[in-house]
Design a protein around this motif. Structure first.
Motif, PDB file in Angstrom:
ATOM      1  N   LEU A 239       9.759  11.354   4.508  1.00 22.49           N
ATOM      2  CA  LEU A 239       9.741  10.932   3.109  1.00 22.49           C
ATOM      3  C   LEU A 239      10.707   9.777   2.875  1.00 22.49           C
ATOM      4  CD1 LEU A 239       8.758  11.448   0.215  1.00 22.49           C
ATOM      5  CD2 LEU A 239      10.591  13.139  -0.032  1.00 22.49           C
ATOM      6  N   SER A 240      11.872   9.823   3.485  1.00 23.01           N
ATOM      7  CA  SER A 240      12.848   8.731   3.322  1.00 23.01           C
ATOM      8  C   SER A 240      12.319   7.433   3.908  1.00 23.01           C
ATOM      9  CB  SER A 240      14.180   9.106   3.993  1.00 23.01           C
ATOM     10  OG  SER A 240      14.692  10.306   3.448  1.00 23.01           O
ATOM     11  N   ARG A 241      11.679   7.490   5.056  1.00 24.18           N
ATOM     12  CA  ARG A 241      11.120   6.277   5.662  1.00 24.18           C
ATOM     13  C   ARG A 241       9.995   5.696   4.809  1.00 24.18           C
ATOM     14  NH1 ARG A 241      12.298   8.978  10.663  1.00 24.18           N
ATOM     15  NH2 ARG A 241      10.287  10.060  10.618  1.00 24.18           N
ATOM     16  N   ALA A 242       9.180   6.579   4.174  1.00 20.59           N
ATOM     17  CA  ALA A 242       8.115   6.064   3.306  1.00 20.59           C
ATOM     18  C   ALA A 242       8.695   5.318   2.113  1.00 20.59           C
ATOM     19  CB  ALA A 242       7.240   7.226   2.837  1.00 20.59           C
ATOM     20  N   ILE A 243       9.752   5.864   1.520  1.00 18.75           N
ATOM     21  CA  ILE A 243      10.400   5.170   0.399  1.00 18.75           C
ATOM     22  C   ILE A 243      11.003   3.852   0.872  1.00 18.75           C
ATOM     23  CG2 ILE A 243      12.262   5.331  -1.305  1.00 18.75           C
ATOM     24  CD1 ILE A 243      11.838   8.370  -1.300  1.00 18.75           C
ATOM     25  N   GLY A 244      11.596   3.857   2.072  1.00 17.53           N
ATOM     26  CA  GLY A 244      12.148   2.615   2.616  1.00 17.53           C
ATOM     27  C   GLY A 244      11.068   1.569   2.874  1.00 17.53           C
ATOM     28  N   ARG A 245       9.884   1.968   3.343  1.00 18.10           N
ATOM     29  CA  ARG A 245       8.794   1.005   3.560  1.00 18.10           C
ATOM     30  C   ARG A 245       8.328   0.382   2.244  1.00 18.10           C
ATOM     31  NH1 ARG A 245       6.963   4.925   7.289  1.00 18.10           N
ATOM     32  NH2 ARG A 245       5.452   5.748   5.765  1.00 18.10           N
ATOM     33  N   ILE A 246       8.323   1.185   1.168  1.00 19.48           N
ATOM     34  CA  ILE A 246       7.889   0.635  -0.123  1.00 19.48           C
ATOM     35  C   ILE A 246       8.920  -0.354  -0.662  1.00 19.48           C
ATOM     36  CG2 ILE A 246       7.350   1.226  -2.524  1.00 19.48           C
ATOM     37  CD1 ILE A 246       6.420   3.974  -1.504  1.00 19.48           C
ATOM     38  N   ALA A 247      10.200  -0.014  -0.563  1.00 21.49           N
ATOM     39  CA  ALA A 247      11.240  -0.901  -1.098  1.00 21.49           C
ATOM     40  C   ALA A 247      11.453  -2.108  -0.193  1.00 21.49           C
ATOM     41  CB  ALA A 247      12.548  -0.125  -1.259  1.00 21.49           C
TER      42      ALA A 247
END
Length: 316
Positions: A239-247
């Motif tokens: 989940l943290s990596r997905a948020i990082g990919r969006i930002a």
């Protein structure tokens, strides 16, 4: 003596049987067969009597409801009349629709008569009736705790557009942590209260004041909200990596999506808020969904360039 008495008794019994047989044969008459005409008359009279009895019983049952209804003495319901009525009903049901059309084009004479009678003209609605619905409308928008401090700092920038552009009465309720607004005599538009509520809600979600104020000036802007788990169920580091990919690094990916789709995006933990028009929100949402599912940012950039070129061609 006994034998003589027995013979006398048997002789008297035989003579009695002969007499009864002769009497029966003399009084017996042949049965008469009725003719066809007499049978028809009997059937008609029986049907009429049954109809009369049925009507009388129905009227007696409804005597309390209709006390003034009286049955005439010479009422007769025949089979021929019933069949004629049924045939007439069938003909009416089988009529074509063209025969039942109503002429909507009124003739000049008819329209003139209506105008002369005063049926075609209506007085204008008074201003008091138009503004009566606006007086009682109020809204209360809750503010999250982490947005109260920014709200106090930007209160002037929020208060002025709501009062000057929308003509609303606004106040900040610190105890309830909400913004209250209502219509006033200065409110001109019917949807001003809804636009003001959308403006404050957008600020409460995390949008900048300069971006959220577009909701007051434009009509075709919306806010779309969804979560990452709505696209794919992720936990922990995934989940943290997905948020990082969006930002992206220093917010580069988010800014690129905003500029290409002409929208504004807010990342609030696992929730994503998008502000823009309907088509632009769809473009930004598709790009974010691709990043959540694991697409590399370079591939998403290429698709955004293609979409941006198409949008420029349509604008030209």
């Amino acid at each position: 003596m006994a034998s003589a008495a027995t013979e006398t008794f048997s002789n008297s019994l035989q003579s009695t049987k002969k007499r009864t047989r002769r009497g029966l044969s003399k009084n017996k008459k042949p049965a008469r067969i009725p003719s066809e005409a007499e049978l028809d008359v009997d059937e008609d009279s029986a049907l009429q009597e049954n109809n009369r009895v049925g009507i009388v019983s129905a009227l007696e049952e409804n005597e309390d409801r209709h006390p003034l209804v009286e049955l005439p003495e010479n009422i007769v319901v025949s089979i021929a009349q019933a069949e004629a009525a049924a045939a007439a009903m069938d003909e009416n049901e089988g009529m074509d629709g063209e025969e039942m059309l109503i002429d909507t084009e009124a003739s000049p004479e008819m329209s003139k008569k209506v105008q002369d009678a005063g049926g075609g003209t209506f007085p204008p609605l008074p201003a008091s009736a138009q503004s009566s619905a606006l007086r009682s409308e109020t809204r209360r928008i809750p503010i999250p705790p982490h947005r109260m401090t920014p709200l106090k700092k930007d209160w002037v920038n929020i208060f002025v557009p709501l009062t000057e552009m929308a003509g609303l009465q606004v106040r900040m309720n610190v105890h309830r942590r909400c913004v209250e607004m209502r219509t006033s005599k200065a409110t001109k538009e019917t949807g001003a209260l809804q636009k003001g509520a959308d403006f404050v809600k957008a600020y409460a979600l995390g949008f900048d004041v300069n971006d959220a104020i577009a909701l007051l000036r434009m009509d075709d802007l919306y806010i779309d909200t969804f979560e990452i788990k709505d696209v794919k169920t992720l936990h922990g580091d995934h989940l943290s990596r997905a948020i990082g990919r969006i930002a992206g690094q220093d917010g580069k990916t988010k800014f690129t999506i905003e500029n290409a789709s002409r929208t504004r995006i807010v990342l609030a933990e696992t929730k994503i808020h998008i502000l823009g028009s309907f088509q632009n929100i769809k473009i930004a949402r598709d790009a974010i969904v691709s990043l959540i599912l694991g697409s590399p940012p370079g591939k998403v950039y290429a698709s955004l360039r293609t979409i941006g070129a198409r949008m420029k061609q349509r604008a030209i």
